[in-house]
Design an enzyme around this catalytic site. Structure first.
Site, mmCIF file in Angstrom:
data_model
loop_
_atom_site.group_PDB
_atom_site.id
_atom_site.type_symbol
_atom_site.label_atom_id
_atom_site.label_comp_id
_atom_site.label_asym_id
_atom_site.label_seq_id
_atom_site.Cartn_x
_atom_site.Cartn_y
_atom_site.Cartn_z
ATOM 1 N N ARG A 78 84.325 -10.378 13.287
ATOM 2 C CA ARG A 78 84.072 -9.351 14.299
ATOM 3 C C ARG A 78 83.697 -10.019 15.603
ATOM 4 N NH1 ARG A 78 78.878 -5.917 15.498
ATOM 5 N NH2 ARG A 78 79.716 -4.562 17.128
ATOM 6 N N HIS A 122 80.706 -4.461 24.141
ATOM 7 C CA HIS A 122 79.425 -5.008 23.675
ATOM 8 C C HIS A 122 78.586 -5.331 24.906
ATOM 9 C CE1 HIS A 122 77.526 -7.009 19.955
ATOM 10 N NE2 HIS A 122 76.627 -7.081 20.887
ATOM 11 N N GLU A 167 76.322 -0.275 19.654
ATOM 12 C CA GLU A 167 74.944 0.175 19.874
ATOM 13 C C GLU A 167 74.736 0.910 21.204
ATOM 14 O OE1 GLU A 167 72.386 -3.192 19.216
ATOM 15 O OE2 GLU A 167 72.793 -3.178 17.074
ATOM 16 N N ASN A 292 74.486 -1.683 12.078
ATOM 17 C CA ASN A 292 73.794 -2.921 12.477
ATOM 18 C C ASN A 292 72.361 -2.800 11.977
ATOM 19 O OD1 ASN A 292 76.153 -3.484 13.772
ATOM 20 N ND2 ASN A 292 75.314 -3.527 15.848
ATOM 21 N N TYR A 294 68.745 -4.682 10.851
ATOM 22 C CA TYR A 294 67.908 -5.878 10.956
ATOM 23 C C TYR A 294 66.533 -5.704 10.311
ATOM 24 C CZ TYR A 294 71.375 -7.928 14.022
ATOM 25 O OH TYR A 294 72.547 -8.444 14.527
ATOM 26 N N GLU A 352 76.554 -5.727 11.511
ATOM 27 C CA GLU A 352 75.627 -6.815 11.839
ATOM 28 C C GLU A 352 74.446 -6.826 10.870
ATOM 29 O OE1 GLU A 352 74.179 -6.974 15.903
ATOM 30 O OE2 GLU A 352 76.145 -6.465 16.688
HETATM 31 O O1 IDE Z 1 69.268 -9.383 18.400
HETATM 32 C C1 IDE Z 1 70.285 -9.822 17.564
HETATM 33 C C2 IDE Z 1 71.543 -8.988 17.781
HETATM 34 C C3 IDE Z 1 72.188 -9.182 19.163
HETATM 35 O O2 IDE Z 1 72.432 -10.542 19.414
HETATM 36 C C4 IDE Z 1 73.498 -8.376 19.179
HETATM 37 O O3 IDE Z 1 74.259 -8.607 20.349
HETATM 38 C C5 IDE Z 1 73.211 -6.886 19.099
HETATM 39 O O4 IDE Z 1 74.354 -6.148 18.683
HETATM 40 C C6 IDE Z 1 72.024 -6.614 18.196
HETATM 41 N N1 IDE Z 1 71.541 -5.428 17.897
HETATM 42 C C7 IDE Z 1 70.418 -5.627 17.183
HETATM 43 C C8 IDE Z 1 69.532 -4.548 16.671
HETATM 44 N N2 IDE Z 1 69.163 -3.690 17.702
HETATM 45 C C9 IDE Z 1 68.302 -4.025 18.714
HETATM 46 C C10 IDE Z 1 67.111 -3.371 18.819
HETATM 47 C C11 IDE Z 1 66.243 -3.684 19.838
HETATM 48 C C12 IDE Z 1 66.573 -4.642 20.760
HETATM 49 C C13 IDE Z 1 67.785 -5.299 20.668
HETATM 50 C C14 IDE Z 1 68.649 -4.991 19.639
HETATM 51 C C15 IDE Z 1 70.228 -6.956 17.008
HETATM 52 N N3 IDE Z 1 71.249 -7.561 17.634
#
Ligand code: IDE
Length: 447
Positions: A78, A122, A167, A292, A294, A352
């Site tokens: 991706r 993105h 996102e 996505n 985390y 993700e």
């Molecule tokens: O932070 C890690 C990744 C980032 O590098 C990606 O570009 C992005 O798609 C991404 N989204 C998240 C989860 N959402 C989020 C929540 C708060 C702040 C920033 C990202 C994490 N990540």
């Protein structure tokens, strides 16, 4: 119970990246600048005043990086396309040299039997469009649909799946409400309209794709389950509000054609009265939902915290990553099960999942990132548990292939399977790369 969650044949095992975070050389070959180029070059906006000018130099090292992907055994990858490389002015004139970079990348992936999943947006809006109002401009969905059509026509014969927007929530809230992401606006009256236009942009691109596309199209959402920090009524209500604010604000219009009732209460006068015809367009059935995932939110009521009256608090009794995000693999299972029980069990990809940790320094060209191996093992197991409960999960994309430009954190946070330092550009394998190679080879987490 066995933790060996066998995944179905054909399950996609991928890695994920994005253009501004890995490519470098953002203005090469006639490309137009993005809002992240402008934002990162504004002193004080990014840690260490870092920019994406170097990043992982992927624009010049794509062949080497595709070889890394093949060596891992990925069957999917991706990545996102930088809008300004293809349309330097955001609209109209196509920059063939920019488009050719992505044509070559797709062909190299297919030569290695790696299926491309392309993200159209993105976060790197061309400044030429931002200067015409950007996502606040009601014309922005049409701009996006025209850009998407250029890419569909150029690449859809070789691309298995498209993600329209990565996102929308982060782009709107961090970029227009909190001001910590590009374009750096902190205006209560912008976030709701930007989110609405991003959802309309998704819908217009899906409509174009329905007419000319032959594969799959979806959207990627940051989904974060919310849990009350205590069983008090105030904390439970605060968690519900934060769930509406982060998760249902996007899920409900996409699946039900309506915003959560909590939104006008959260935003008050900053919540416009959106036309119901718009919501009907947004409800267009995409083919899949990208998740996505985390971490989870641990939520406490806080009347002083506008607009939610709730804050996500850091737990001191649970492990967390270098981003301060709690390690909570069960939240991935619960998030996926929620899509099954509340949103009709749509085809889903984990678009993700990954973690930043303070990796140890390389020793003999290898990084022993035991924390990341444990995080990935637990989360892939959690994904398998959701599959066993009947969730319609089709693939897993690990964030990320390479250490890269982590937005406002610059290069201080490392998510990669390979360590990369912008000033030297070597790709140093981590133990997590070996771990993931084994997961892919055995189609699951063994033992
Ligand atoms: O932070 C890690 C990744 C980032 O590098 C990606 O570009 C992005 O798609 C991404 N989204 C998240 C989860 N959402 C989020 C929540 C708060 C702040 C920033 C990202 C994490 N990540």
């Amino acid at each position: 119970m066995s933790t060996d969650h066998a995944f179905p044949p054909g399950f996609l095992w991928g890695a994920a990246t994005s253009a501004y975070q890995i490519e470098g050389d953002p203005l090469a070959d006639g490309a137009g600048p993005s809002i992240w180029h402008r934002f990162s070059h504004t002193p004080g906006r990014v840690a260490g005043n870092a920019t994406g000018d170097l990043a992982c130099d992927h624009y010049h090292r794509a062949q080497e990086d595709v070889a890394l992907m093949a060596n891992l055994g990925l069957n999917a990858y991706r990545f996102s396309i930088a809008w300004g490389r293809v349309l330097p002015d955001g609209r109209g004139r196509v920059n063939q040299r920019g488009l050719d970079f992505y044509q070559r990348l797709v062909d190299r992936l297919l030569e290695q039997d790696i299926q491309p999943m392309i993200t159209l947006y993105h976060w790197d809006l061309p400044t030429a469009l931002h200067d015409r109002g950007g996502w606040l401009n009601p014309e922005s969905p049409a701009w996006f649909a025209d850009y998407a059509q250029v890419l569909f026509r150029a690449l859809d014969d070789r691309v298995a799946a498209w993600v329209t927007i990565n996102e929308p929530w982060v782009a709107a809230v961090l970029g227009h409400l909190e001001g910590v992401h590009a374009p750096g606006h902190a205006d209560a009256f912008e976030a709701a309209r930007v989110t609405h236009h991003l959802l309309l942009a998704h819908a217009e691109a899906c409509a174009v794709y329905r007419a000319i596309g032959a594969h799959q199209i979806g959207i990627a959402l940051n989904l974060e389950p919310q849990y009350p920090a205590s069983d008090s009524a105030a904390d439970r209500a605060a968690a519900d509000r934060r769930d509406a604010f982060i998760n249902r604000w996007l899920l409900d219009p996409l699946f039900f054609g309506r915003y959560p009732e909590a939104m006008p209460a959260i935003f008050g006068p900053a919540w416009p009265d959106f036309p119901s015809a718009d919501l009907e367009r947004i409800r267009r059935p995409a083919d899949f939902i990208g998740v996505n995932y985390y971490s989870r939110g641990w939520v406490q009521a806080d009347p002083s915290a506008w607009p939610l009256g709730a804050t996500r608090i850091q737990r001191t009794d649970a492990p967390s990553t270098a981003m301060g995000w709690e390690v909570y693999p069960n939240g991935l299972t619960e998030t996926l099960l929620r899509l099954k029980t509340q949103y009709g069990n749509p085809p889903a990809y984990i678009t993700e999942n990954g973690a930043a940790f303070e990796d140890p320094a390389p020793v003999e060209d290898r990084v022993e990132d035991a924390h990341r191996v444990a995080y990935l093992r637990d989360h892939i197991t959690a994904a398998g548990a959701a599959l066993q409960e009947g969730v319609n999960l089709r693939g897993y994309f690990l964030w990320s292939l390479l250490d890269n430009f982590e937005w406002a954190e610059g290069y201080t946070k490392r998510f990669g399977l390979y360590r990369v330092d912008p000033e030297e550009q070597r790709r140093i394998p981590k133990a997590s790369a070996d771990f993931y190679r084994k997961v892919i080879a055995s189609n699951g987490v063994g033992m």
